[in-house]
Design a protein around this motif. Structure first.
Motif, PDB file in Angstrom:
ATOM      1  N   ALA A  85      35.370  35.216  34.886  1.00 40.49           N
ATOM      2  CA  ALA A  85      34.975  36.328  35.749  1.00 40.49           C
ATOM      3  C   ALA A  85      36.197  37.140  36.144  1.00 40.49           C
ATOM      4  CB  ALA A  85      34.287  35.795  37.007  1.00 40.49           C
ATOM      5  N   ILE A  86      36.016  38.468  36.166  1.00 41.36           N
ATOM      6  CA  ILE A  86      37.040  39.386  36.682  1.00 41.36           C
ATOM      7  C   ILE A  86      36.380  40.110  37.846  1.00 41.36           C
ATOM      8  CG2 ILE A  86      38.437  41.421  36.217  1.00 41.36           C
ATOM      9  CD1 ILE A  86      38.295  40.729  33.244  1.00 41.36           C
ATOM     10  N   SER A  87      37.002  40.052  39.020  1.00 40.23           N
ATOM     11  CA  SER A  87      36.333  40.649  40.171  1.00 40.23           C
ATOM     12  C   SER A  87      37.294  40.955  41.299  1.00 40.23           C
ATOM     13  CB  SER A  87      35.262  39.681  40.696  1.00 40.23           C
ATOM     14  OG  SER A  87      34.649  40.208  41.848  1.00 40.23           O
ATOM     15  N   GLY A  88      36.974  42.008  42.025  1.00 43.31           N
ATOM     16  CA  GLY A  88      37.623  42.247  43.308  1.00 43.31           C
ATOM     17  C   GLY A  88      37.024  41.308  44.342  1.00 43.31           C
ATOM     18  N   ASN A  89      36.012  40.547  43.919  1.00 49.30           N
ATOM     19  CA  ASN A  89      35.326  39.533  44.723  1.00 49.30           C
ATOM     20  C   ASN A  89      34.775  40.087  46.036  1.00 49.30           C
ATOM     21  OD1 ASN A  89      34.201  37.058  45.187  1.00 49.30           O
ATOM     22  ND2 ASN A  89      36.103  36.010  45.649  1.00 49.30           N
ATOM     23  N   ILE A  90      34.064  41.199  45.911  1.00 48.15           N
ATOM     24  CA  ILE A  90      33.455  41.793  47.110  1.00 48.15           C
ATOM     25  C   ILE A  90      32.408  40.875  47.720  1.00 48.15           C
ATOM     26  CG2 ILE A  90      33.882  44.224  46.543  1.00 48.15           C
ATOM     27  CD1 ILE A  90      30.970  44.300  45.441  1.00 48.15           C
ATOM     28  N   HIS A  91      31.867  39.953  46.914  1.00 42.95           N
ATOM     29  CA  HIS A  91      30.857  39.017  47.433  1.00 42.95           C
ATOM     30  C   HIS A  91      31.500  37.779  48.048  1.00 42.95           C
ATOM     31  CE1 HIS A  91      27.872  41.472  45.480  1.00 42.95           C
ATOM     32  NE2 HIS A  91      28.467  41.313  44.313  1.00 42.95           N
ATOM     33  N   ASN A  92      32.829  37.698  47.973  1.00 43.21           N
ATOM     34  CA  ASN A  92      33.567  36.543  48.498  1.00 43.21           C
ATOM     35  C   ASN A  92      33.068  35.214  47.941  1.00 43.21           C
ATOM     36  OD1 ASN A  92      35.410  37.988  50.161  1.00 43.21           O
ATOM     37  ND2 ASN A  92      33.732  38.346  51.602  1.00 43.21           N
ATOM     38  N   TYR A  93      32.805  35.182  46.635  1.00 38.30           N
ATOM     39  CA  TYR A  93      32.412  33.930  45.999  1.00 38.30           C
ATOM     40  C   TYR A  93      33.571  32.941  46.032  1.00 38.30           C
ATOM     41  CZ  TYR A  93      28.494  36.426  43.730  1.00 38.30           C
ATOM     42  OH  TYR A  93      27.362  37.148  43.458  1.00 38.30           O
ATOM     43  N   THR A  94      33.254  31.688  46.232  1.00 37.36           N
ATOM     44  CA  THR A  94      34.264  30.633  46.129  1.00 37.36           C
ATOM     45  C   THR A  94      34.382  30.246  44.650  1.00 37.36           C
ATOM     46  OG1 THR A  94      32.661  28.846  46.327  1.00 37.36           O
ATOM     47  CG2 THR A  94      33.585  29.718  48.400  1.00 37.36           C
ATOM     48  N   PRO A  95      35.463  29.562  44.266  1.00 38.10           N
ATOM     49  CA  PRO A  95      35.553  29.091  42.871  1.00 38.10           C
ATOM     50  C   PRO A  95      34.329  28.258  42.471  1.00 38.10           C
ATOM     51  CG  PRO A  95      37.676  28.891  43.932  1.00 38.10           C
ATOM     52  CD  PRO A  95      36.695  29.299  45.009  1.00 38.10           C
ATOM     53  N   GLU A  96      33.805  27.463  43.386  1.00 36.32           N
ATOM     54  CA  GLU A  96      32.622  26.646  43.100  1.00 36.32           C
ATOM     55  C   GLU A  96      31.388  27.525  42.834  1.00 36.32           C
ATOM     56  OE1 GLU A  96      30.295  23.859  41.951  1.00 36.32           O
ATOM     57  OE2 GLU A  96      32.440  23.502  42.282  1.00 36.32           O
ATOM     58  N   GLU A  97      31.246  28.597  43.605  1.00 33.78           N
ATOM     59  CA  GLU A  97      30.110  29.506  43.393  1.00 33.78           C
ATOM     60  C   GLU A  97      30.221  30.203  42.031  1.00 33.78           C
ATOM     61  OE1 GLU A  97      28.698  30.910  47.792  1.00 33.78           O
ATOM     62  OE2 GLU A  97      30.726  31.472  47.180  1.00 33.78           O
ATOM     63  N   PHE A  98      31.446  30.596  41.637  1.00 35.78           N
ATOM     64  CA  PHE A  98      31.626  31.193  40.308  1.00 35.78           C
ATOM     65  C   PHE A  98      31.181  30.206  39.233  1.00 35.78           C
ATOM     66  CE2 PHE A  98      34.555  34.363  42.228  1.00 35.78           C
ATOM     67  CZ  PHE A  98      34.015  35.510  41.648  1.00 35.78           C
ATOM     68  N   ARG A  99      31.540  28.934  39.375  1.00 32.98           N
ATOM     69  CA  ARG A  99      31.120  27.917  38.391  1.00 32.98           C
ATOM     70  C   ARG A  99      29.600  27.760  38.380  1.00 32.98           C
ATOM     71  NH1 ARG A  99      36.210  26.349  39.032  1.00 32.98           N
ATOM     72  NH2 ARG A  99      36.135  25.184  40.963  1.00 32.98           N
ATOM     73  N   ARG A 100      28.999  27.764  39.568  1.00 30.33           N
ATOM     74  CA  ARG A 100      27.536  27.653  39.652  1.00 30.33           C
ATOM     75  C   ARG A 100      26.853  28.846  38.970  1.00 30.33           C
ATOM     76  NH1 ARG A 100      27.719  25.514  44.672  1.00 30.33           N
ATOM     77  NH2 ARG A 100      27.405  27.498  45.705  1.00 30.33           N
ATOM     78  N   LEU A 101      27.490  30.013  39.036  1.00 32.59           N
ATOM     79  CA  LEU A 101      26.937  31.212  38.396  1.00 32.59           C
ATOM     80  C   LEU A 101      27.129  31.186  36.875  1.00 32.59           C
ATOM     81  CD1 LEU A 101      28.150  33.871  40.992  1.00 32.59           C
ATOM     82  CD2 LEU A 101      25.773  33.222  40.540  1.00 32.59           C
ATOM     83  N   GLY A 102      27.884  30.201  36.360  1.00 33.46           N
ATOM     84  CA  GLY A 102      28.049  30.063  34.922  1.00 33.46           C
ATOM     85  C   GLY A 102      29.425  30.412  34.390  1.00 33.46           C
TER      86      GLY A 102
END
Length: 125
Positions: A85-102
């Protein structure tokens, strides 16, 4: 000489696409760019890639939905491709949430190109 690895970049910013292409070419990686998630899926259908760099915020289809669809593909090779993932992370996802998203990993914008290369190499070496 081993064959160069192919990277698909889903990104709507021309500046980021061009910088990424130059950085990856320096290490003999080939790169194709898609401007939205729909184009990522179309390219993935026609060609083989070794890794995907995926912007989260793109028009037409965002990176989260595109990644969800890739993970659901019947083709086991394509469905298991490393996706970063490449993001400015406006949703403030945690590394764990990024993994959950795939996603397999996450790179924060503005991109640090040393980190981009290191992350790509981590998955392709």
């Amino acid at each position: 000489m081993s064959e160069s690895k192919k990277i698909l970049v889903g990104e709507d910013s021309s500046i980021i696409i061009n910088l990424t292409k130059n950085v990856l070419a320096f290490d003999n990686f080939q790169m194709k760019a898609a401007r939205n998630g729909k184009q990522v899926l179309e390219l993935l259908e026609k060609e083989e890639f070794d890794l995907i760099l995926m912007d989260i915020s793109m028009p037409v289809m965002d990176g989260v939905e595109c990644t969800r669809q890739i993970r659901a593909l019947a083709d086991q090779t394509k469905s298991k491709l490393p996706i970063i993932a490449i993001s400015g992370n406006i949703h403030n996802y945690t590394p764990e949430e990024f993994r959950r998203l795939g996603f397999d990993d996450f790179l924060q914008k503005p991109l640090n190109y040393d980190k981009v290369l290191a992350t790509v190499k981590k998955f392709l070496s």
